[in-house]
Design an enzyme around this catalytic site. Structure first.
Site, PDB file in Angstrom:
ATOM      1  CG  HIS A   1      -2.071  -1.009   1.051  1.00 21.51           C
ATOM      2  ND1 HIS A   1      -3.134  -1.081   1.916  1.00 21.51           N
ATOM      3  CD2 HIS A   1      -2.306  -1.937   0.080  1.00 21.51           C
ATOM      4  CE1 HIS A   1      -3.969  -2.022   1.517  1.00 21.51           C
ATOM      5  NE2 HIS A   1      -3.487  -2.559   0.408  1.00 21.51           N
TER       6      HIS A   1
ATOM      7  CD  GLU B   1      -1.617   4.113   3.545  1.00 20.62           C
ATOM      8  OE1 GLU B   1      -1.348   3.458   2.524  1.00 20.62           O
ATOM      9  OE2 GLU B   1      -2.764   4.164   4.014  1.00 20.62           O
TER      10      GLU B   1
ATOM     11  CB  ALA C   1     -18.594  -9.704 -43.756  1.00 21.10           C
TER      12      ALA C   1
ATOM     13  CG  ASP D   1     -13.544 -15.272 -32.020  1.00 22.10           C
ATOM     14  OD1 ASP D   1     -13.995 -15.511 -33.154  1.00 22.10           O
ATOM     15  OD2 ASP D   1     -13.401 -14.129 -31.561  1.00 22.10           O
TER      16      ASP D   1
ATOM     17  CB  THR E   1     -28.844 -19.242 -21.631  1.00 23.87           C
ATOM     18  OG1 THR E   1     -28.949 -18.951 -23.020  1.00 23.87           O
ATOM     19  CG2 THR E   1     -29.089 -17.979 -20.822  1.00 23.87           C
TER      20      THR E   1
ATOM     21  N   PRO F   1     -19.825  -7.753 -29.000  1.00 21.30           N
ATOM     22  CG  PRO F   1     -20.101  -7.190 -31.241  1.00 21.30           C
ATOM     23  CD  PRO F   1     -19.472  -8.212 -30.362  1.00 21.30           C
TER      24      PRO F   1
ATOM     25  CB  VAL G   1     -21.215  -9.784 -23.653  1.00 21.54           C
ATOM     26  CG1 VAL G   1     -20.465  -9.465 -22.385  1.00 21.54           C
ATOM     27  CG2 VAL G   1     -21.973 -11.098 -23.527  1.00 21.54           C
TER      28      VAL G   1
HETATM   29  N1  LIG Z   1     -12.365  -7.280 -31.609  1.00 22.25           N
HETATM   30  C1  LIG Z   1     -12.795  -7.500 -30.398  1.00 22.25           C
HETATM   31  O1  LIG Z   1     -12.438  -6.777 -29.453  1.00 22.25           O
HETATM   32  C2  LIG Z   1     -13.703  -8.649 -30.141  1.00 22.25           C
HETATM   33  C3  LIG Z   1     -14.449  -9.165 -31.173  1.00 22.25           C
HETATM   34  N2  LIG Z   1     -15.320 -10.168 -30.948  1.00 22.25           N
HETATM   35  C4  LIG Z   1     -16.114 -10.651 -32.069  1.00 22.25           C
HETATM   36  O2  LIG Z   1     -17.482 -10.496 -31.745  1.00 22.25           O
HETATM   37  C5  LIG Z   1     -18.236 -11.441 -32.491  1.00 22.25           C
HETATM   38  C6  LIG Z   1     -19.280 -12.072 -31.603  1.00 22.25           C
HETATM   39  O3  LIG Z   1     -20.232 -11.126 -31.239  1.00 22.25           O
HETATM   40  P1  LIG Z   1     -21.550 -11.496 -30.393  1.00 22.25           P
HETATM   41  O4  LIG Z   1     -22.252 -12.603 -31.030  1.00 22.25           O
HETATM   42  O5  LIG Z   1     -22.236 -10.223 -30.118  1.00 22.25           O
HETATM   43  O6  LIG Z   1     -20.885 -12.145 -29.123  1.00 22.25           O
HETATM   44  P2  LIG Z   1     -20.963 -12.062 -27.542  1.00 22.25           P
HETATM   45  O7  LIG Z   1     -19.644 -12.593 -27.105  1.00 22.25           O
HETATM   46  O8  LIG Z   1     -21.388 -10.746 -27.071  1.00 22.25           O
HETATM   47  O9  LIG Z   1     -22.037 -13.166 -27.210  1.00 22.25           O
HETATM   48  C7  LIG Z   1     -23.412 -13.029 -27.401  1.00 22.25           C
HETATM   49  C8  LIG Z   1     -24.050 -14.251 -26.764  1.00 22.25           C
HETATM   50  O10 LIG Z   1     -23.830 -14.241 -25.363  1.00 22.25           O
HETATM   51  C9  LIG Z   1     -25.019 -14.618 -24.663  1.00 22.25           C
HETATM   52  N3  LIG Z   1     -25.441 -13.453 -23.878  1.00 22.25           N
HETATM   53  C10 LIG Z   1     -24.893 -13.101 -22.705  1.00 22.25           C
HETATM   54  N4  LIG Z   1     -25.462 -11.987 -22.218  1.00 22.25           N
HETATM   55  C11 LIG Z   1     -26.414 -11.622 -23.104  1.00 22.25           C
HETATM   56  C12 LIG Z   1     -27.358 -10.559 -23.131  1.00 22.25           C
HETATM   57  N5  LIG Z   1     -27.427  -9.659 -22.141  1.00 22.25           N
HETATM   58  N6  LIG Z   1     -28.168 -10.477 -24.194  1.00 22.25           N
HETATM   59  C13 LIG Z   1     -28.106 -11.365 -25.192  1.00 22.25           C
HETATM   60  N7  LIG Z   1     -27.242 -12.395 -25.197  1.00 22.25           N
HETATM   61  C14 LIG Z   1     -26.405 -12.537 -24.171  1.00 22.25           C
HETATM   62  C15 LIG Z   1     -25.960 -15.129 -25.728  1.00 22.25           C
HETATM   63  O11 LIG Z   1     -25.613 -16.491 -25.865  1.00 22.25           O
HETATM   64  P3  LIG Z   1     -26.569 -17.691 -25.410  1.00 22.25           P
HETATM   65  O12 LIG Z   1     -27.660 -17.732 -26.420  1.00 22.25           O
HETATM   66  O13 LIG Z   1     -25.676 -18.868 -25.465  1.00 22.25           O
HETATM   67  O14 LIG Z   1     -27.101 -17.391 -24.051  1.00 22.25           O
HETATM   68  C16 LIG Z   1     -25.543 -14.363 -26.966  1.00 22.25           C
HETATM   69  O15 LIG Z   1     -25.808 -15.068 -28.136  1.00 22.25           O
HETATM   70  C17 LIG Z   1     -17.232 -12.441 -33.012  1.00 22.25           C
HETATM   71  O16 LIG Z   1     -17.090 -12.245 -34.407  1.00 22.25           O
HETATM   72  C18 LIG Z   1     -15.969 -12.126 -32.312  1.00 22.25           C
HETATM   73  O17 LIG Z   1     -14.841 -12.411 -33.099  1.00 22.25           O
HETATM   74  C19 LIG Z   1     -15.469 -10.694 -29.706  1.00 22.25           C
HETATM   75  C20 LIG Z   1     -14.737 -10.236 -28.648  1.00 22.25           C
HETATM   76  C21 LIG Z   1     -13.791  -9.165 -28.784  1.00 22.25           C
HETATM   77  N1  LIG Z   2      -4.520   0.695  -1.897  1.00 26.65           N
HETATM   78  C1  LIG Z   2      -4.536   1.117  -0.606  1.00 26.65           C
HETATM   79  C2  LIG Z   2      -5.635   0.840   0.239  1.00 26.65           C
HETATM   80  N2  LIG Z   2      -6.695   0.196  -0.254  1.00 26.65           N
HETATM   81  C3  LIG Z   2      -7.706  -0.434   0.602  1.00 26.65           C
HETATM   82  O1  LIG Z   2      -7.268  -1.737   0.928  1.00 26.65           O
HETATM   83  C4  LIG Z   2      -8.028  -2.712   0.217  1.00 26.65           C
HETATM   84  C5  LIG Z   2      -7.153  -3.761  -0.431  1.00 26.65           C
HETATM   85  O2  LIG Z   2      -6.189  -4.253   0.408  1.00 26.65           O
HETATM   86  P1  LIG Z   2      -5.331  -5.538  -0.026  1.00 26.65           P
HETATM   87  O3  LIG Z   2      -6.238  -6.718   0.102  1.00 26.65           O
HETATM   88  O4  LIG Z   2      -4.173  -5.581   0.915  1.00 26.65           O
HETATM   89  O5  LIG Z   2      -4.904  -5.340  -1.461  1.00 26.65           O
HETATM   90  C6  LIG Z   2      -8.804  -1.943  -0.855  1.00 26.65           C
HETATM   91  O6  LIG Z   2     -10.012  -2.567  -1.169  1.00 26.65           O
HETATM   92  C7  LIG Z   2      -8.999  -0.581  -0.198  1.00 26.65           C
HETATM   93  O7  LIG Z   2     -10.106  -0.589   0.683  1.00 26.65           O
HETATM   94  N3  LIG Z   2      -5.593   1.247   1.522  1.00 26.65           N
HETATM   95  C8  LIG Z   2      -4.506   1.874   2.025  1.00 26.65           C
HETATM   96  O8  LIG Z   2      -4.439   2.136   3.228  1.00 26.65           O
HETATM   97  N4  LIG Z   2      -3.474   2.198   1.207  1.00 26.65           N
HETATM   98  C9  LIG Z   2      -3.432   1.843  -0.083  1.00 26.65           C
HETATM   99  O9  LIG Z   2      -2.441   2.139  -0.780  1.00 26.65           O
HETATM  100 ZN   LIG Z   3      -3.343  -0.077   3.641  1.00 27.92          ZN
END
Ligand SMILES: NC(=O)C1=CN([C@@H]2O[C@H](COP(=O)(O)OP(=O)(O)OC[C@H]3O[C@@H](n4cnc5c(N)ncnc54)[C@H](OP(=O)(O)O)[C@@H]3O)[C@@H](O)[C@H]2O)C=CC1
Ligand SMILES: Nc1c(N[C@@H]2O[C@H](COP(=O)(O)O)[C@@H](O)[C@H]2O)[nH]c(=O)[nH]c1=O
Ligand SMILES: [Zn+2]
Length: 384
Positions: A66, A68, A182, A218, A243, A295, A297
């Site tokens: 921490h 301190e 796509a 993926d 789910t 997108p 999630v």
């Molecule tokens: N470039 C990047 O940073 C990233 C890109 N991607 C890309 O994203 C694409 C996938 O996108 P997407 O399909 O949107 O994927 P998500 O990973 O967002 O998954 C969507 C699935 O998650 C479940 N789910 C969880 N919470 C919810 C909610 N609140 N509402 C609806 N569904 C939910 C459902 O699955 P179920 O039906 O099983 O419950 C849904 O089909 C891929 O092409 C991947 O490559 C992914 C991550 C990072």
């Molecule tokens: N980082 C910080 C504090 N953080 C406090 O301590 C908790 C985490 O402690 P630990 O489990 O040891 O990592 C954190 O949730 C917050 O309440 N406290 C402090 O005195 N000084 C510090 O620099």
């Molecule tokens: Zn502390």
């Protein structure tokens, strides 16, 4: 204005000396060099009896010493006498033994006669250090530059009050805001240096979360790895929000040891409700979650205002088609747009919020509207 915080906090609200204010500003600057997540960013300055700034420490993230203790260690190494000194700290010193020991006890043991802190800790586990010090005869004052200190960790305080983990969202997108082509392919939009930053972030969090869509398209492992693919020492939980069943041969089940049956880090979250997902992860001790899309999630967490920081990497790549970074959020007009601001706290050592990483651009952002500053929930140990 008197808040619940005042009622609970020990000691006075000042007056403070000019030297204490200077020390607090130095502590705030030092705090910004740390990283936020399961823990807040914190800075601490040791002030000599004559007003000289002796040592300035800061916290470097969950599991490290921490602020301190960092300042006290510097004093010990330099042989600085501590009589007559003041510990000026941006957060109330903790009184619990968590991943590290209690700062309040370390301050007392060091014989420091005065402590000035900006903002109360407010957590059930670590709060109460101010009262402990006051009970043991230390002069304690709080509230110096409180607004600045609170702003530094505003979303962290919000997550604590809501009793949920701190949430980071990471997006790697094209110039035209797409996260996959796509045909669903998305490896790799950004370059190696940005991906390395992503893996450094993975190793700092307690859990990485993806949706069922990303799993199905993926099959990612969600492990933290070095550039050459070797696993980093610290591995987070790997969570899938879906789910539907997660196939037995999914890479996310295996983690860094593909041949081992179960490393205990895989979590299936059979829900579409991000609050439920976070509650389940918190029950496993998770203090920091990294949402890595896709997108659907990402939108689910954003819609509920559950994203505390956004790491957005933009690559100089045009896709023209493919999934947008975030699924619809129900924003029909610009006036309802969600605005973000640069987060002054980010990568270890204070790397700028907006900058280049190889050929890509990094934005480290926080929601622009700070949460309404309610008084922190009165910690349980203050309740009768
Ligand atoms: N470039 C990047 O940073 C990233 C890109 N991607 C890309 O994203 C694409 C996938 O996108 P997407 O399909 O949107 O994927 P998500 O990973 O967002 O998954 C969507 C699935 O998650 C479940 N789910 C969880 N919470 C919810 C909610 N609140 N509402 C609806 N569904 C939910 C459902 O699955 P179920 O039906 O099983 O419950 C849904 O089909 C891929 O092409 C991947 O490559 C992914 C991550 C990072
Ligand atoms: N980082 C910080 C504090 N953080 C406090 O301590 C908790 C985490 O402690 P630990 O489990 O040891 O990592 C954190 O949730 C917050 O309440 N406290 C402090 O005195 N000084 C510090 O620099
Ligand atoms: Zn502390």
């Amino acid at each position: 204005m008197t808040t619940a915080d005042d009622a609970a906090a020990p000691g006075s609200r000042g007056p403070f000396t000019a030297a204490e204010e200077t020390a607090m500003r130095a502590a705030l600057d030092a705090a910004r060099l740390g990283v936020r997540g399961a823990n807040p960013v914190v800075g601490a300055a040791l002030l000599g009896a004559d007003g000289t700034l002796l040592h300035v420490g800061h916290h470097r993230g969950a599991g490290t010493e921490h602020a301190e203790v960092d300042a006290l260690r510097q004093a010990h190494e330099a042989g600085t006498p501590l009589h007559g000194t003041t510990m000026v700290v941006t957060l109330e010193p903790c009184r619990h033994t968590g991943r590290t020991g209690p700062c309040a006890e370390a301050i007392l043991a060091a014989g420091i006669p005065r402590v000035v802190y900006a903002v109360a800790d407010g957590t059930e586990t670590a709060g109460g250090g101010g009262a402990f010090l006051a009970e043991h005869g230390v002069s304690v004052a709080h509230g110096l530059l409180e607004r600045e200190a609170r702003e530094l960790n505003d979303r962290w305080f919000l997550a604590q009050r809501r009793r949920r983990p701190f949430v980071s969202l990471k997006i790697a997108q094209s110039l035209d805001g797409r996260v996959a082509a796509a045909d669903g392919t998305s490896q790799w939009i950004t370059g190696a240096p940005a991906r390395a930053e992503g893996h450094a972030l993975r190793t700092r969090v307690d859990a990485i979360l993806m949706g069922g869509g990303t799993l199905r398209l993926d099959d990612p492992a969600l492990t933290a790895r070095a550039e050459d693919g070797t696993p980093l020492a610290r591995q987070p939980f790997r969570a899938v929000m879906s789910t539907r069943p997660v196939p037995d041969d999914a890479r996310v089940r295996r983690g860094v040891a593909p041949d081992a049956p179960d490393d205990g880090l895989f979590v299936h979250l059979p829900t579409h409700d991000p609050h439920e997902a976070l509650a389940e992860l918190r029950s496993r001790g998770v203090g920091h979650v990294l949402v890595e899309g896709g997108p659907t999630v990402s939108a689910a967490f954003l819609a509920e205002d559950l994203v505390d920081e956004l790491w957005l990497y933009q690559a100089p790549v045009l896709l023209g088609e493919g999934a947008a970074a975030v699924a619809p959020l129900g924003i029909g007009t610009l006036a309802d747009a969600r605005r973000w601001r640069s987060d002054p706290v980010g990568l270890p050592g204070g790397v700028p919020a907006v900058g280049s990483v190889g050929e890509d651009c990094r934005w480290h952002l926080a929601p622009a509207a700070p949460p309404v500053i309610e008084p922190p929930a009165v910690p349980d140990h203050h309740l009768i």
